[in-house]
Design a protein around this motif. Structure first.
Motif, short mmCIF file in Angstrom:
data_model
loop_
_atom_site.label_atom_id
_atom_site.label_comp_id
_atom_site.label_asym_id
_atom_site.label_seq_id
_atom_site.Cartn_x
_atom_site.Cartn_y
_atom_site.Cartn_z
N TYR A 30 9.96 8.20 -1.21
CA TYR A 30 10.06 7.64 -2.55
C TYR A 30 9.14 6.44 -2.77
O TYR A 30 8.67 6.23 -3.88
CB TYR A 30 11.51 7.22 -2.83
N SER A 31 8.90 5.66 -1.72
CA SER A 31 8.05 4.48 -1.82
C SER A 31 7.41 4.19 -0.47
O SER A 31 8.05 3.59 0.41
CB SER A 31 8.85 3.25 -2.28
N GLN A 32 6.16 4.63 -0.32
CA GLN A 32 5.47 4.39 0.94
C GLN A 32 5.23 2.90 1.16
O GLN A 32 5.25 2.41 2.29
CB GLN A 32 4.15 5.17 0.99
N THR A 33 5.05 2.15 0.08
CA THR A 33 4.84 0.71 0.20
C THR A 33 6.06 0.04 0.84
O THR A 33 5.92 -0.75 1.78
CB THR A 33 4.57 0.09 -1.19
N LYS A 34 7.26 0.34 0.34
CA LYS A 34 8.48 -0.24 0.91
C LYS A 34 8.69 0.27 2.33
O LYS A 34 9.10 -0.49 3.21
CB LYS A 34 9.69 0.07 0.03
N ALA A 35 8.40 1.54 2.56
CA ALA A 35 8.54 2.10 3.90
C ALA A 35 7.64 1.38 4.89
O ALA A 35 8.07 1.04 6.00
CB ALA A 35 8.23 3.59 3.89
#
Length: 173
Positions: free
Chosen positions: A106-111
């Motif tokens: 859903y969110s590679q940045t947060k991952a």
């Protein structure tokens, strides 16, 4: 960490049951299922309590419960944080790694952010005495980091932890 762990496990057990916009929370509409958003929200305190060296403080406290009628920015109570703890940091490493893996679709940045935090926390825990004999926290941290990164060093640590805690003669998997 127990709230975050419980929410992440519930989400992972049946992620298709949860959608974005399902709970009508402030984060609704961000492309991440609301239930997972709530799990991520519960991690924010640990993110704030993680120091640059990766260690995580064990919490914040005051001399009494908040008054209950103030907004946080108007709360007159003094607060302080507890010291960093290597075993707690290992637990949080597992928490961050699991969250990184679950939020990645859903969110590679947060991952990526959580992945970096998990690795730093793990490295701090190992450098500060958390070993194979610290069964639960090391099992969780090593297994979740191995699932997240596929780096063999985490599998080796998991296997060593298994052997070191082999009470019933089960041996490594």
């Amino acid at each position: 960490y127990m709230v975050g762990m419980s929410l992440l496990r519930a989400f992972e057990a049946n992620s298709t049951a949860f959608t974005d916009g399902q709970l009508t929370i402030p984060e609704s509409g961000n492309g991440i299922p609301d239930f997972l958003d709530e799990a991520l929200y519960s991690l924010k305190a640990w993110e704030q309590l993680q120091e640059d060296d990766g260690g995580v403080r064990t919490g914040a406290e005051s001399y009494r419960h908040p008054y209950g009628f103030n907004f946080a920015d108007l709360d007159p109570l003094p607060y302080w944080t507890y010291a960093k703890d290597a075993i707690h940091t290992a637990r949080v490493a597992g928490l961050f790694a699991q969250a990184a893996r679950l939020v990645a679709p859903y969110s590679q940045t947060k991952a990526d952010e959580l992945r970096g935090r998990a690795i730093k926390a793990y490295d701090y825990a190992v450098a500060n005495g958390v070993s194979e004999t610290t069964d639960g926290p090391m099992f969780w941290a090593a297994s979740e980091l191995y699932r997240l990164t596929a780096d063999a060093k985490y599998k080796l640590k998991f296997d060593a932890t298994w052997v070191a805690n082999d009470v019933g003669g089960r041996g490594p998997s």
